[in-house]
Structures are given as structure tokens and as C-alpha cells.
Design a protein around this motif. Sequence first.
Motif, mmCIF file in Angstrom:
data_model
loop_
_atom_site.group_PDB
_atom_site.id
_atom_site.type_symbol
_atom_site.label_atom_id
_atom_site.label_comp_id
_atom_site.label_asym_id
_atom_site.label_seq_id
_atom_site.Cartn_x
_atom_site.Cartn_y
_atom_site.Cartn_z
ATOM 1 N N ALA A 300 6.316 -6.804 -0.293
ATOM 2 C CA ALA A 300 6.343 -5.430 -0.790
ATOM 3 C C ALA A 300 7.282 -5.384 -1.987
ATOM 4 O O ALA A 300 8.493 -5.542 -1.851
ATOM 5 C CB ALA A 300 6.801 -4.482 0.307
ATOM 6 N N SER A 330 1.710 0.880 -2.525
ATOM 7 C CA SER A 330 1.877 1.162 -1.097
ATOM 8 C C SER A 330 2.111 -0.149 -0.372
ATOM 9 O O SER A 330 1.178 -0.936 -0.165
ATOM 10 C CB SER A 330 0.644 1.874 -0.536
ATOM 11 N N GLY A 331 3.375 -0.411 -0.009
ATOM 12 C CA GLY A 331 3.703 -1.669 0.666
ATOM 13 C C GLY A 331 3.347 -2.848 -0.208
ATOM 14 O O GLY A 331 3.843 -2.986 -1.333
ATOM 15 N N THR A 332 2.468 -3.713 0.289
ATOM 16 C CA THR A 332 2.057 -4.893 -0.473
ATOM 17 C C THR A 332 0.808 -4.652 -1.314
ATOM 18 O O THR A 332 0.295 -5.586 -1.930
ATOM 19 C CB THR A 332 1.796 -6.072 0.483
#
Length: 855
Positions: A300, A330-332
Motif C-alpha cells: 500500500a 485504495s490500499g494496494t
Amino acid sequence: MAILHSVSNGNFTSASTWEVVSPTASGASFLTITNLVTVATTYVASPTFSPGVVNLTGVWLAMGGRLGTTGTFDVQLYNLTLATQSSLVTVNMTDLPGQITANLKGVYFRFSSGVTLSSTQSYQLRLKTSTANMLNVYYGTTTNNYMRLFTTSTTAAPASTDVLYIDGLLTGAGASTPITVTMNNNDSTEFGAISIGHIGTLDWLTNTTTELRLAGEVYPASAISLLVAGGTYRMGTTSSRIQRGFTASLYINAGVANGRRIQVQDLSYFTTAGATMSYTWTTLSTDMATFSVTATTSVATGWNVGDEIVIAPTARTITAYDRRVLTNVSGTTLTIGVSASNFHSGTGIFAGEVINLTRNCRILCTNPLVRTYITQGAVASIIEVDSTEFVNMGAGAAGVGVFHLNGGGVTSSNTIGTQSIKNCSFNDCGIALYLTFTGTTTTSYYNVIMDNCVYNTRTTTGGLFYQPTAPTGQPAPAVNSYISNNCLIFGGTSSAIIGIYCFNNTIDIENNRISGVVSTWGYQYGQATTYIISEKFNNNVARSNLYGFNVFFRDTLDSGLHPTGNKSIRNTYGWTIYGSVNSRIDDLTSIGNTTTNLYGSINTLGSNKLYFNNATAYGEASFASVYGLYLASTTYPTESFSTQIVFNNCNIGTHSGGDIRIGLVASTEPINLALDLVFNNCNLTSAIEVSQPNYMSSGSRVAFQRIDNTVGAHRTYYRNGLLSIDTSIYRSTTKSSKMTPSSATIYQQFGRKLIPVKSNSTPTISVWVRKSVVGDGSAYNGSQPRLWLTNNPAIALFPSYNDIILATASAANGTWEQLSATLPVVPYEDTAFEVYLDCRGTTGWVNVDDWRVSQ
């Protein structure tokens, strides 16, 4: 255009911060720096000047720096008409900036009170020291026409094209006031230029969006828009960064190609630092399809909407990168506004890198066609840049880097000579760091650091690190110097500069990744002269370039610093190792490189005494490689010499043209390569193991022991034959040796053996041989095998210097026959004789078994 000088701490845009320089008092002396003059112990006056009615408050001088620390220095404004002193500032020599090299340093002397000059009187500026040879200053077109700026009591805010000088105030012996000007400007006004001198600081606000544009020169013909001349330029520091949510931008209008620049003199400090990032680059964790608008990363990243990213090519289409702006994070998962034009692998070591070019601390050139750069006026300065974006800077192939530096400090102190570039991005730049690094063992270099930076260029040539000249003699040791953890993605169609190009093998180069170099190497390290590798070259990756690595590893067996974990993937040539000698290379990977995975030389720049441990070199199904190891003469018009390479526990295959290729030697003698290749416990999976062994000399070999990790699987290729193990045809054991010649005209010597012999004895040597028949697979068509004794006058009295034939076979094909002979010479002492067999032919083979010696 006006010239302003700082006289108090304050904001850049405030009139109270600045006083206007008198052009009539400063005069033409300001236009040119000709040379340095040493200040005498009696007053030496400048040429006379008559500036008219003006109130002068102080004078700025261009100094080369003090040469010593003894005594005092007098700066006198003198009324020549009245023969009286108008004003005097006396300072201690220790109040002045020192001198590492004779670079200009600005020093401002503040009068105790303003002096109003008369329009009818003439004046001089007079200088002296109390002790000889303590100080030098610059002069203009005439000797002693000191380069000077007289300030007046008139104040003004900076305006378009104004040139600005920032210096502290020296007011008397031991009395000084440092001056800090705070950069609070945020409009597109193009000011002229800025000079920052002794105890002067330009300090940028960290919690406000700011902008500064420079489009002039600190003095005519200087080609310098920002001169740090003994002072401090502070655009954020690692302890007080430009805060997230705000942007600080410095624009330089170069005017013409490399026309105006930033210059940092000795004893100066230049620092920039934007907001920290969790990651400057990462890798994909899953494949990214063509036309996809999302990318999944291995971590991330914490990147932001609006950041500009670049995704590296992962195939052999070198320019197949994608440069996009993030619309969601969004995150990864990264989402881009325009779909990707290319496929990018996210698998294992093939996973493409993703870099972030955006920083909130920026230095930019206003015209991408002409460029600007940052140069170091001397080695003893501090340049520390962190989390900064450089845009359209550095001229690339013209030999001017974004940072054009001189190779480190003169002492080991961390406060002198630091050149630290960390977490930065180079956006459409030329060479990032161009380092003149040519010292010998008499000089050491310190604190040359390029760490965790990213690089992308779309249309220009460039590179991350470039050292233009090889050191003379043994290269100077580099202390705390490394090029590590950087990621370069080239995109230009004419990328002619090597990604990382380092002659000096005392710099650590580790954990870097380079892709997209169109016409040269990702890396070139070392040079073709015997220098010990005294630092680290580990875990670097070159992918999707024309060439991966061009390395000159030298004497790593002696230094113990063995290159480890480097990878070359899907280039045209994987590794060029000619010029590498006396070295051990561990865990090398070379996969899917078009022509060859390893490319060596067999001439005076040859690859010699090399040891590869746990290397992997193979062609992929979708990215085939023609050769595994290709030994060629290269283009050097010299004779070949001995090449010795040992591979231990390596995987080599599959290659369409052969795992090992012996290239044609460029020589008047067509076969002169003395080659000794040994593969221990290695896997080879190609249909052709050794291509063109006939280009080796008669005493050369390519030997395989325990091939494919199989016990008893041994074979050796010679110039005109193959020696292997045969488990199908044997006389009295479960296997025999198999001699397979490949020439009808040239004998191949096989299977040399050492025979122990006691002093004054004449033992009998015997061996059984059998020539193949059609039923074996093919009939032997060559000459009769012969048993020979090697000449050695040190162990016996030989009748001549020729080898001696002991016995010649005569039996029919398919029949075992014993060749036997009593040695014809008597040894002087307990020793060992060398014997061998030879034969020649083009089909079939000869089996050999049951060697015996009777004393």
C-alpha cells in the motif's frame, strides 16, 4: 532592473528587508570578475569614483576567501578630494569565510551610520590587512578595481528582473548579524537572480504554498541565476520539511541551453526537502493488462490522487512504459485516468516497477528545450536534497547533469563535502548526477550519495549517475558513497547515456533497477584496467534495455566483496563480462535476453579467472535466448589469450543456438583461443551444449562434471572432439570413456593421465580401446587411436623434445584391443609421467577402458 541587498531579517516580499544598490557607486567594476588579488598590509585603493549625491550604508565585496586567521581586515570608504576617511569597518580575520578553493564568496560590511556623498567630490574604496597574505578579493577589468556593491538608505520590495543579494552584516571586530530572508512569494513574477553570501540565508516557508522564478544572472556573463556563495539556501530540511498540502517551487529560466544555472560554492549549504513518502517506487503484484485502468501493487503505497506515476516495460519492447496520473488510491490498488497502452507483468522477478514522480518541493526549468542544472563550485560544500522533484533539468548527452558535481569533500567530516540526493524524482531530466570523480589514491572522496530516487524521461537522453572520466591510476577510495535503491524507467527513443555509469569501483552500487535504455547499457561498472573492486555491486536489476550490464569486475577474489544477486532480464544482451578477471560472482540471474545471456571476450580484455556460483541463465518460451554464454572476439583487434571460467551449481538453458557459443576469433591465426571452461554440478538443457568448439586451441576444453546434477555424468568438449562417459559399451566395468573426434584432418588429444613412477624404474602402461561399429549407432571412420607419452626433460632424459608414440591400435572395429608399452625413458626420481590418447575422424567414436600400470 535594480539590484537589492538584504539588510534585515524579513520576508522576501517586504521592502524593509532590502536596500537598493547604488549603480553609480558600484560602477563598472561589478560587470566583470577578472582575477584575485591578495590584500596588502597598507591601504590599496580602488580607482576613483564620483557617484553624486547618495547616502551609502555599506559595501558588499566579492572575496575568494581568507588565506589565514591572523589579524584584522579594514574596509575603508575614503574621500579623495578631502583626503579624509568617510567610513571604516574593521573586522577580525576570523569573522570572514575561509577558503577551501578560490571561489567567490559574498561578504557585506555595514557602516556604523549612513554616509552622504557629495556630487563635487571623488571617493575610493581602500582595503588592507594587519598581517600579510591573509586574504584575497576579486577585481574587475583593472587590478584593484574591486568587485563591489554599495547599498543605499533607499528601501524597495523586489520587482521583476531585480537581482537580489542576501548576506549577513559584518559591523566590527567580532560583531556580525546573520540575515535570513524568508521566501513567502507566490506569484509568477520573474525576478533576475539571487546571490546568497556569508552568514546569509534564504529560507522557504514550510506551511505555505510558495513560488520563485529567476530569469537573470547574479552578475553579467556569470550564467548563474542562483549563487550560494558561502551562505545557505534552505528549501526545507529533513527536520523541517515542506509540509504535505503545500508546494514550494523554484523555476529557473535558463535562457539558452545550459545558459543559467544554480551554483553552490565551497563552504556553502544547499538543502531541499519535501514531504516524506512511504514509498518512492514499488512493484506490481499482479499482471496489468493492456487498456486496464487499475494496477495492483505489492504494498500500500500511500500515494495521492493527482500524483504522476510511471509503470516500467516488462517485455523487450523497450519503450512500452505507461505514464499516467492517479485518480484514485485504495490500499494496494491504483486507479489511473487514462487506460494503460501496454501490458505489464506482475509475476515474481518479472514484475514491473511503478514509480511516483510527484513531490511537493520542486526545482524546474521553464523551457524543456534548453535546460538548467546545479553545479558545485568546489568540493567542500554541502548539498542535501530529499523528497524533491527536478523537472526538465540536465542536458543529458551534452555532458551536463541535473547535479554537476566534483566528487566529494576533502575531509571525512560530515559537515564538509556532503552530496546527498535521497528520495527525489527526476522528471524528464537528462543525467541526474554527473560526477567528476578522477582522483587517485592520494585523495579520498566522501559522502557521495544517491539513494531511493526515481527517474523517467520521455524524449531526452539521460541517466541517473555518470562518471565521465576514468581515474588516473588506482581510483581514490570513496567513504560513505553509494548509489542504491534507485529506480529508473527510460522512455526516450534515443536514450544514449548509460543508466548508471561508474568508472570508480570504490562506490557501493546496490538494489537499483533500470529499464527502457534504448541504445546502451543499463549499467556500466568499472573499467578495463586492473583495479580492485573495493566496494559492493549487489542486487541490481536491468530489464527491457538494449544491454543489461557491462561490467569490469576486478580482483573481487582478493577484496572478498563478491558481486551478488544481480539480475538481467529480457534485454538484447544480458551481461557483458569482458574485462572481468580474478573475480567471483554469486547468484547472478540472466533470463530471456535475446542474443545471449552472458557475453564474454577472448582477447586482451578477456574474461579470465572468473567463478560463477549459483548463476541462472536461460531463455524463456516467450522470450527466447539464442545463447547462454557467448565468448567472442569483440571488436578489439588484438590476439586472444587464456580464458578461465568456472561455473558451480548453475542452471543454464534453454538456448536455441547453444548453451555455450565459441565465437570466431578476429586474428590472423584462425584458431588461437586458450580456453578452460568448467561446469561443476550444473544443469544444461539445450540441444546444443557447445557450439563451434573448433574455434578453441588444441589444448582448450569445456568440461562438465556431474552434469544435470547426475552422478557419473561427465563430459569434456575439445577443439576437435568430445570426451564423455559411456554406460552402454565397456570392457570389464560398468562404464568406459568415449572419445568422439570431429575432424578428419586434425588429431584430438583425449584423456590425459598422470602415471606414478618410481625412481630408476620402467613400468608398463596399458589401456584397452574399441572402435564403434554401425550396430553401436555409427561406425568409426577415423585414424587408429594412438597412446602417447608427453615429453618432460625435468623427470627423465628424453631423446628429443617431441612426445613419444607408445602404441597404435590395429584391430578391427567392434573389437576390444589392448595398447601396451614399456616406458622408454627412466625417471630421475619418484615422479609422474603424463600419457594421453589421440585420434581423428568425423563419425563414430572410440571407447577406452581398463588403464593399468605395472612397475
